[in-house]
Scaffold this motif. Structure first.
Motif, PDB file in Angstrom:
ATOM      1  N   LEU A 160       0.825  -1.203   0.000  1.00  0.00           N
ATOM      2  CA  LEU A 160       0.000   0.000   0.000  1.00  0.00           C
ATOM      3  C   LEU A 160       0.864   1.259   0.000  1.00  0.00           C
ATOM      4  CD1 LEU A 160      -2.832  -1.088   2.453  1.00  0.00           C
ATOM      5  CD2 LEU A 160      -3.015  -0.772  -0.022  1.00  0.00           C
ATOM      6  N   GLN A 162       3.739   1.470  -1.439  1.00  0.00           N
ATOM      7  CA  GLN A 162       4.203   1.592  -2.823  1.00  0.00           C
ATOM      8  C   GLN A 162       3.134   2.241  -3.693  1.00  0.00           C
ATOM      9  OE1 GLN A 162       5.148  -2.470  -3.786  1.00  0.00           O
ATOM     10  NE2 GLN A 162       7.157  -2.405  -2.800  1.00  0.00           N
ATOM     11  N   ARG A 163       1.884   1.887  -3.449  1.00  0.00           N
ATOM     12  CA  ARG A 163       0.792   2.508  -4.211  1.00  0.00           C
ATOM     13  C   ARG A 163       0.671   3.989  -3.867  1.00  0.00           C
ATOM     14  NH1 ARG A 163       1.643  -2.001  -5.417  1.00  0.00           N
ATOM     15  NH2 ARG A 163       0.331  -3.386  -6.650  1.00  0.00           N
ATOM     16  N   ARG A 164       0.938   4.353  -2.623  1.00  0.00           N
ATOM     17  CA  ARG A 164       0.915   5.762  -2.243  1.00  0.00           C
ATOM     18  C   ARG A 164       1.975   6.533  -3.033  1.00  0.00           C
ATOM     19  NH1 ARG A 164      -2.864   8.551   0.381  1.00  0.00           N
ATOM     20  NH2 ARG A 164      -3.009   6.952   2.026  1.00  0.00           N
ATOM     21  N   SER A 167       0.886   6.904  -6.579  1.00  0.00           N
ATOM     22  CA  SER A 167      -0.153   7.927  -6.662  1.00  0.00           C
ATOM     23  C   SER A 167       0.461   9.314  -6.801  1.00  0.00           C
ATOM     24  CB  SER A 167      -1.045   7.869  -5.418  1.00  0.00           C
ATOM     25  OG  SER A 167      -1.918   8.977  -5.359  1.00  0.00           O
ATOM     26  N   GLU A 168       1.473   9.572  -6.018  1.00  0.00           N
ATOM     27  CA  GLU A 168       2.121  10.879  -6.054  1.00  0.00           C
ATOM     28  C   GLU A 168       2.925  11.070  -7.336  1.00  0.00           C
ATOM     29  OE1 GLU A 168       4.367  10.870  -2.463  1.00  0.00           O
ATOM     30  OE2 GLU A 168       2.596  11.008  -1.163  1.00  0.00           O
ATOM     31  N   PRO A 173      -5.413   8.967  -8.237  1.00  0.00           N
ATOM     32  CA  PRO A 173      -5.989   8.955  -6.890  1.00  0.00           C
ATOM     33  C   PRO A 173      -5.600   7.688  -6.129  1.00  0.00           C
ATOM     34  CG  PRO A 173      -7.622   9.696  -8.474  1.00  0.00           C
ATOM     35  CD  PRO A 173      -6.444   9.222  -9.272  1.00  0.00           C
ATOM     36  N   TYR A 174      -5.134   7.861  -4.906  1.00  0.00           N
ATOM     37  CA  TYR A 174      -4.673   6.713  -4.128  1.00  0.00           C
ATOM     38  C   TYR A 174      -5.776   5.684  -3.937  1.00  0.00           C
ATOM     39  CZ  TYR A 174      -3.447   3.841  -0.153  1.00  0.00           C
ATOM     40  OH  TYR A 174      -3.228   2.762   0.666  1.00  0.00           O
ATOM     41  N   GLU A 175      -7.009   6.135  -3.754  1.00  0.00           N
ATOM     42  CA  GLU A 175      -8.111   5.212  -3.506  1.00  0.00           C
ATOM     43  C   GLU A 175      -8.283   4.235  -4.662  1.00  0.00           C
ATOM     44  OE1 GLU A 175      -8.231   8.481  -3.250  1.00  0.00           O
ATOM     45  OE2 GLU A 175      -8.314   8.690  -1.065  1.00  0.00           O
ATOM     46  N   LEU A 177      -5.848   3.163  -6.697  1.00  0.00           N
ATOM     47  CA  LEU A 177      -4.738   2.214  -6.644  1.00  0.00           C
ATOM     48  C   LEU A 177      -4.931   1.209  -5.512  1.00  0.00           C
ATOM     49  CD1 LEU A 177      -1.769   4.655  -7.292  1.00  0.00           C
ATOM     50  CD2 LEU A 177      -2.745   2.993  -8.874  1.00  0.00           C
ATOM     51  N   GLU A 178      -5.452   1.653  -4.398  1.00  0.00           N
ATOM     52  CA  GLU A 178      -5.703   0.740  -3.276  1.00  0.00           C
ATOM     53  C   GLU A 178      -6.756  -0.301  -3.663  1.00  0.00           C
ATOM     54  OE1 GLU A 178      -6.394   1.486   1.380  1.00  0.00           O
ATOM     55  OE2 GLU A 178      -8.079   2.125   0.129  1.00  0.00           O
ATOM     56  N   GLU A 282      -4.716   7.097 -14.937  1.00  0.00           N
ATOM     57  CA  GLU A 282      -4.130   8.432 -15.037  1.00  0.00           C
ATOM     58  C   GLU A 282      -5.042   9.415 -15.763  1.00  0.00           C
ATOM     59  OE1 GLU A 282       0.587   7.862 -15.681  1.00  0.00           O
ATOM     60  OE2 GLU A 282      -0.709   6.990 -17.207  1.00  0.00           O
TER      61      GLU A 282
END
Length: 304
Positions: A160, A162-164, A167-168, A173-175, A177-178, A282
Motif C-alpha cells: 500500500l 508503494q501505491r501511495r 499515486s504521487e 488517486p490513491y483510492e 490504486l488501493e 491516469e
C-alpha cells in the motif's frame, strides 16, 4: 463452471445505450476501469469483468480459446452477444481476438495499449541482436513481477505504501490504486497474500501472450478497430539504465507501424492518450472520450 468455461465475476455499471464489455490487463482486475466506466454509462450499457484467474473470478487452465469461451458465455447470459469488446493491455489483445472470431455479431474492437513488447524490427535505431538480448531481460523482469510468491500478510502495508508513492508520481488517486491492489490479491489458508493469477496459470497466460502476432491480428480485422497508444513512456526498471532507451526506440517503431496501418485501412483509428500504460487510472476522461467517439462511428455503420 460449465465444461471449460468459467462464470466470470462482473461489475454491471448499468446504462441504456449500446453495450460495451470492458477487459483488463494481465495480473489486473475490473477495478482498473473504475474511473472510466462511469463516464461510459452516459452513452452505453457497460459491463466490466475479471478474466479467469484474476480478481474474483475462478481459476482454470489459461488459454485464449477458453478465455474467449468465458466471454461468449457471459454475453449470452446477459443477452448482449453483440457487445463491443473494449480492452486495455492484454484485454485489448483479447478484444481483437474476440471480434475476429465473432464477426457476425461484434461491431469492432478497442485495444488500448495492448501491444506487448513488439518485434525486434520495431525498435528504431537499435541493433536486432541487441534488442533480442534486452527483450529476454525485459520478459524475465515482467515474469518476475507477475509470478510473485505469496507474501506475509504484514507486507500488505508495504504494498500500500508503494501505491501511495505511485499515486504521487503519476497523479492517480490513491483510492483507485488501493482498490486495484486489494482486488488483485487474496488471502491463502495460511494467512499469506497471493497474487492472482496463480503461478501455473500465469505461466500459461504469458505463453499465450508471447504467441500472438498482434499486427497480423490487426491486419485480419474486417470490422472497425480502435488502437490507443500511451504517449508517455513505461516507467524505468530500477537498475536497468538501458531500459529507457529501449522503450523510446520501441515507441518510435510502434507509432510508425500504427500510422502505416491507419493509412492503409480507413476502418482503423489510432489515437494517442496522454498517459503511461496506466492510462485508465491516469487519464480516464481521455480514454473514455476515445472509446465513445469510436463506438458511435463503429455502431452506426454496423449491421449484424
Amino acid at each position: 463452471m460449465t465444461g471449460d468455461r468459467i462464470a466470470l465475476a462482473v461489475d454491471d455499471h448499468g446504462g441504456d445505450g449500446p453495450p460495451l464489455l470492458l477487459l483488463h490487463g494481465a495480473g489486473r482486475t475490473l477495478a482498473d476501469w473504475a474511473a472510466v466506466a462511469p463516464l461510459l454509462v452516459r452513452h452505453h450499457r457497460v459491463l466490466a469483468v475479471d478474466l479467469r484467474g484474476h480478481g474474483r473470478s475462478p481459476s482454470g487452465t489459461w488459454s485464449l480459446p477458453r478465455v474467449l469461451g468465458d466471454i461468449e458465455t457471459l454475453l449470452e447470459e446477459y443477452g448482449i452477444p453483440g457487445a463491443l469488446p473494449v480492452g486495455h493491455s492484454l484485454g485489448g489483445m483479447i478484444a481483437v481476438r474476440y471480434a475476429l472470431e465473432h464477426p457476425d455479431v461484434t461491431p469492432g474492437a478497442v485495444n488500448l495499449d495492448g501491444y506487448g513488447w513488439g518485434r525486434p524490427d520495431q525498435y528504431v535505431g537499435l541493433d536486432r541482436e541487441y534488442v533480442e538480448q534486452r527483450l529476454t531481460q525485459v520478459r524475465e523482469w515482467a515474469a518476475t513481477t507477475l509470478l510473485r510468491e505469496p507474501l506475509p500478510a504484514d507486507d500488505l502495508k508495504v504494498l500500500l505504501a508503494q501505491r501511495r508513492a505511485m499515486s504521487e508520481q503519476l497523479g492517480i488517486p490513491y483510492e483507485l490504486l488501493e482498490t486495484c491492489l486489494l482486488r488483485s490479491v487474496h488471502t491463502t489458508s495460511d494467512g499469506r497474500l497471493e497474487f492472482r493469477p496463480e503461478r501455473p496459470h500465469a505461466l500459461e497466460m504469458l505463453a499465450e501472450i508471447d504467441s500472438l502476432d498482434l499486427f497480423d491480428l490487426f491486419g485480419r480485422m474486417r470490422r472497425p478497430l480502435l488502437l490507443g497508444r500511451a504517449l508517455r513512456p513505461v516507467p524505468s526498471i530500477p537498475g536497468a539504465d538501458w531500459f529507457d532507451e529501449l522503450m523510446t526506440a520501441y515507441g518510435k517503431g510502434l507509432a510508425r507501424d500504427l500510422a502505416a496501418l491507419a493509412e492503409r485501412r480507413a476502418d482503423v483509428t489510432v489515437v494517442g492518450i496522454d498517459g503511461t500504460h496506466e492510462m485508465l487510472l491516469e487519464n480516464p476522461r481521455a480514454a473514455a472520450a476515445a472509446i465513445i467517439a469510436f463506438a458511435s462511428e463503429a455502431l452506426a455503420g454496423f449491421t449484424s
